[in-house]
Motif scaffolding. Structure first.
Motif, mmCIF file in Angstrom:
data_model
loop_
_atom_site.group_PDB
_atom_site.id
_atom_site.type_symbol
_atom_site.label_atom_id
_atom_site.label_comp_id
_atom_site.label_asym_id
_atom_site.label_seq_id
_atom_site.Cartn_x
_atom_site.Cartn_y
_atom_site.Cartn_z
ATOM 1 N N PRO A 31 -10.654 2.192 123.359
ATOM 2 C CA PRO A 31 -10.488 1.183 124.350
ATOM 3 C C PRO A 31 -11.959 0.287 124.852
ATOM 4 C CG PRO A 31 -10.430 3.028 126.039
ATOM 5 C CD PRO A 31 -10.426 3.935 124.821
ATOM 6 N N ASP A 32 -12.813 1.610 124.343
ATOM 7 C CA ASP A 32 -14.119 0.657 124.623
ATOM 8 C C ASP A 32 -14.350 -0.462 122.713
ATOM 9 O OD1 ASP A 32 -13.709 3.496 123.090
ATOM 10 O OD2 ASP A 32 -15.989 2.967 122.850
ATOM 11 N N LEU A 33 -13.614 -0.091 122.280
ATOM 12 C CA LEU A 33 -13.569 -0.865 120.528
ATOM 13 C C LEU A 33 -12.252 -1.909 121.132
ATOM 14 C CD1 LEU A 33 -14.749 2.017 118.150
ATOM 15 C CD2 LEU A 33 -16.039 0.317 119.412
ATOM 16 N N LEU A 34 -11.696 -1.881 121.486
ATOM 17 C CA LEU A 34 -10.070 -2.997 121.619
ATOM 18 C C LEU A 34 -10.531 -3.782 121.545
ATOM 19 C CD1 LEU A 34 -8.209 -1.375 122.022
ATOM 20 C CD2 LEU A 34 -6.937 -2.365 124.037
ATOM 21 N N PRO A 35 -11.441 -4.606 122.643
ATOM 22 C CA PRO A 35 -11.515 -5.925 122.051
ATOM 23 C C PRO A 35 -12.523 -6.676 120.823
ATOM 24 C CG PRO A 35 -12.505 -5.439 124.346
ATOM 25 C CD PRO A 35 -11.959 -4.364 123.210
ATOM 26 N N GLU A 36 -12.703 -5.800 120.136
ATOM 27 C CA GLU A 36 -13.161 -6.552 118.247
ATOM 28 C C GLU A 36 -11.798 -6.307 117.765
ATOM 29 O OE1 GLU A 36 -16.299 -4.043 117.152
ATOM 30 O OE2 GLU A 36 -17.236 -3.893 119.338
ATOM 31 N N ARG A 37 -10.571 -5.024 118.095
ATOM 32 C CA ARG A 37 -9.550 -4.501 116.809
ATOM 33 C C ARG A 37 -8.771 -4.764 116.980
ATOM 34 N NH1 ARG A 37 -12.119 1.866 115.676
ATOM 35 N NH2 ARG A 37 -13.884 1.417 115.187
ATOM 36 N N LEU A 38 -7.941 -5.736 117.938
ATOM 37 C CA LEU A 38 -6.889 -5.735 118.763
ATOM 38 C C LEU A 38 -6.759 -7.282 119.112
ATOM 39 C CD1 LEU A 38 -3.610 -4.714 119.495
ATOM 40 C CD2 LEU A 38 -4.796 -4.922 122.084
ATOM 41 N N THR A 39 -6.288 -7.895 118.138
ATOM 42 C CA THR A 39 -6.155 -9.239 117.838
ATOM 43 C C THR A 39 -6.002 -9.846 119.116
ATOM 44 O OG1 THR A 39 -5.465 -9.641 115.693
ATOM 45 C CG2 THR A 39 -5.591 -11.415 116.684
ATOM 46 N N THR A 40 -4.555 -9.654 119.733
ATOM 47 C CA THR A 40 -4.809 -10.643 121.351
ATOM 48 C C THR A 40 -5.924 -10.074 122.129
ATOM 49 O OG1 THR A 40 -1.917 -9.451 121.268
ATOM 50 C CG2 THR A 40 -2.919 -9.969 122.973
ATOM 51 N N LEU A 41 -6.396 -9.120 122.259
ATOM 52 C CA LEU A 41 -7.349 -8.630 123.629
ATOM 53 C C LEU A 41 -8.401 -9.905 123.144
ATOM 54 C CD1 LEU A 41 -8.058 -7.410 126.020
ATOM 55 C CD2 LEU A 41 -8.899 -5.746 125.116
ATOM 56 N N LYS A 42 -8.686 -10.085 121.336
ATOM 57 C CA LYS A 42 -10.152 -10.242 120.909
ATOM 58 C C LYS A 42 -9.607 -12.199 121.164
ATOM 59 C CE LYS A 42 -13.164 -11.257 116.410
ATOM 60 N NZ LYS A 42 -12.454 -10.788 115.424
ATOM 61 N N LEU A 43 -8.342 -12.673 121.835
ATOM 62 C CA LEU A 43 -8.078 -14.041 121.845
ATOM 63 C C LEU A 43 -8.722 -14.069 123.393
ATOM 64 C CD1 LEU A 43 -5.421 -15.056 118.989
ATOM 65 C CD2 LEU A 43 -7.411 -15.278 119.367
ATOM 66 N N LEU A 44 -8.346 -13.133 123.663
ATOM 67 C CA LEU A 44 -8.056 -12.971 125.659
ATOM 68 C C LEU A 44 -9.994 -13.326 126.149
ATOM 69 C CD1 LEU A 44 -4.927 -11.276 126.349
ATOM 70 C CD2 LEU A 44 -5.606 -13.269 126.126
ATOM 71 N N THR A 45 -10.240 -13.058 125.460
ATOM 72 C CA THR A 45 -11.835 -12.425 125.661
ATOM 73 C C THR A 45 -12.958 -12.967 124.973
ATOM 74 O OG1 THR A 45 -12.024 -9.709 123.919
ATOM 75 C CG2 THR A 45 -11.193 -10.060 126.159
ATOM 76 N N ARG A 46 -12.391 -14.001 124.114
ATOM 77 C CA ARG A 46 -12.994 -14.865 123.295
ATOM 78 C C ARG A 46 -14.152 -16.074 124.277
ATOM 79 N NH1 ARG A 46 -12.484 -19.810 119.232
ATOM 80 N NH2 ARG A 46 -13.947 -19.979 117.626
ATOM 81 N N PRO A 47 -15.364 -15.439 123.903
ATOM 82 C CA PRO A 47 -16.580 -16.321 124.775
ATOM 83 C C PRO A 47 -16.508 -17.745 124.797
ATOM 84 C CG PRO A 47 -17.331 -15.430 123.102
ATOM 85 C CD PRO A 47 -16.147 -15.200 123.174
ATOM 86 N N ALA A 48 -16.042 -18.391 125.946
ATOM 87 C CA ALA A 48 -16.190 -20.397 125.932
ATOM 88 C C ALA A 48 -17.295 -20.571 125.014
ATOM 89 C CB ALA A 48 -16.419 -20.801 126.886
ATOM 90 N N ALA A 49 -18.233 -20.106 124.648
ATOM 91 C CA ALA A 49 -20.080 -20.849 124.574
ATOM 92 C C ALA A 49 -18.970 -20.859 122.435
ATOM 93 C CB ALA A 49 -20.875 -20.151 124.319
#
Length: 502
Positions: free
Chosen positions: A375-393
């Motif tokens: 789960p600690d690597l999920l934002p980097e590897r799971l496309t959906t979560l990567k998009l949902l957590t994408r920084p506004a910057a």
């Protein structure tokens, strides 16, 4: 007095005869050979005949309306160099260009890649979740090779396709057993038909939802052969409502995730930890339709909390249904997890075979589920979560880079500005929660009629269609779902947009 009959003067025309080259002359031209090699002789021949027939009809119509001058306009519109003095098509390369365009258009896939700039990450009409690379590679492998879909390699005997992912699902949800069907609606239908055929299912009136495509819980219950027993009211349902409705004909008490809306104000609902003990005291099973089922606590990634499948099982649900292609981030499928004896019954239902998934779905689902083990690597590897957590910057920088070339392509008729906006998760997940985002806003200069509508149409006509949203007298292009590779392709085709507007 005898009636007089007027005699019409004969119609004469100085327009030239219409002569187009024979099909065999086009096919025998050296420039046609690449088309024959790519599309085959039969299709190329048929398309050439249709092209010539269309040109002939247009030229005849033009001659009837106005002779050579009108013919000349038609020739220009058709794009073929046809001599207006003789009516003969002498420029076969021009006809071949038209033929190539027709063949390309007719062979273009109906299922096409698009830019999702709507601001909805899990957009049902645009295919919902994008798969991570590991799933894409697994599907490609399954397309090229025979797979042990229903073959137990260890024993050399027939196996169960659900076994390919069941162990992972049990590990991630805490359930006793699992089965997979082609979507969550099918999961609900199969569950109800198996366990509540001809019997009652108790559901709060506040949970009789309708989601996209007119999918309604009451309608699904009817098709499944279950009898709906409504309790409570739209805004308030109490535990005693369930207790008073329970009886010998009750097969299930069911809770349904309220997708796409939220009731606020003077409300009351019965949560699962309260309902489950009541159901067990009446020896009634509890089923929960989670809709967008998530396997991890989203709060650890800075997103709003959504009840997980594990939490639902731990709270006393006997069965849980959820989607594979929403918050889970995998392929379209419906997953049922819960008590083993109930899952066994469901898998014996003849409908299970009609609703089962194929090898491509399972090939994609397994690597997606495997990602949840880290789960600690999920934002980097799971496309959906990567998009949902994408920084506004990151989106702000992207907007700054794209604004100028987009403005240049659109010209003075439109004004392009980079602005903050809000995205949504989509597909019924967390329907009232918004994500801070950034993108481009296009407004029409002047008062040209339907200028934004025409621009939206031009964007959709690009080789890679651009799908945004029109609201508040502007066209909004949310950049949350535009990655770096897609950004290059987006900018590269702006020249075509400029030409289309010329």
């Amino acid at each position: 007095m005898a009636a007089t009959t007027a005699t019409a003067a004969p119609v004469t025309s100085s327009a030239p005869a219409i002569r187009l080259p024979a099909v065999h002359l086009i096919l025998s031209d050296a420039g046609c050979q690449p088309l024959i090699e790519q599309y085959g002789r039969t299709q190329t021949t048929d398309t050439a005949r249709a092209l010539l027939a269309d040109l002939r009809a247009r030229l005849l119509a033009a001659r009837a309306e106005g002779g050579a001058a009108s013919n000349e306009a038609t020739h220009a519109a058709a794009g073929a160099a046809i001599d207006t003095g003789t009516g003969t098509a002498t420029d076969i390369p021009a006809l071949l260009a038209m033929l190539a365009e027709r063949l390309q258009r007719s062979n273009r896939s109906n299922l096409r890649a698009v830019f999702n700039l709507t601001g909805t990450v899990l957009h049902t009409n645009l295919g919902r979740a994008l798969l991570p690379d590991s799933a894409v590679q697994a599907v490609a492998e399954a397309l090229r090779w025979p797979m042990n879909l229903e073959w137990d390699i260890d024993t050399g005997t027939r196996g169960d396709r659900d076994n390919l992912v069941e162990e992972l699902l049990l590990e991630l949800t805490g359930a006793e057993a699992a089965t997979i069907v082609n979507n969550n609606a099918a999961a609900v239908l199969l569950m109800l038909n198996t366990l509540a055929l001809g019997r009652e299912v108790i559901v709060s009136r506040g949970e009789l939802v309708e989601i996209g495509g007119a999918f309604r819980i009451p309608d699904v219950m009817t098709r499944a052969g279950a009898v709906l027993r409504e309790v409570g009211s739209t805004n308030r349902t109490h535990l005693k409502d369930y207790a008073e409705a329970a009886g010998p004909q009750t097969a299930l008490m069911m809770k349904v995730h309220c997708s796409n809306y939220e009731i606020t104000g003077f409300t009351k609902s019965v949560e699962l930890p309260e309902l489950a003990p009541l159901a067990k005291s009446h020896q009634i099973d509890v089923a929960v339709d989670l809709g967008s089922g998530t396997l991890v606590d989203l709060e650890q990634y800075g997103l709003p909390h959504e009840t997980t499948v594990r939490e639902t099982i731990a709270a006393g649900a006997d069965l849980v249904t959820f989607s594979g292609d929403k918050l889970l981030g995998g392929p379209q499928c419906g997953i049922i997890v819960g008590r083993k004896d109930l899952i066994v019954q469901i898998k014996k239902n003849p409908l299970k075979r009609a609703l089962r998934v194929g090898k491509l779905t399972l090939a994609a689902l397994e690597p997606v589920l495997a990602l949840y083990r880290a789960p600690d690597l999920l934002p980097e590897r799971l496309t959906t979560l990567k998009l949902l957590t994408r920084p506004a910057a990151a989106m702000r920088a992207q907007a700054a880079a794209i604004a100028a070339p987009l403005q240049a392509a659109l010209g003075a008729s439109y004004a392009v500005t980079a602005e903050a906006m809000t995205s949504q998760i989509g597909s019924g997940a967390l329907p009232v929660d918004q994500l801070p985002s950034f993108g481009l806003v296009i407004r029409a200069n002047g008062k040209a009629s339907n200028a934004l509508g025409r621009l939206e149409q031009r964007l959709r006509a690009l080789p890679l269609p651009v799908i945004g949203r029109v609201a508040h007298d502007a066209l909004w292009l949310d950049l949350r779902c535009l990655n770096d590779e897609q950004q290059e392709k987006f900018v590269a085709q702006l020249a075509l947009l400029e030409q289309a507007g010329a």
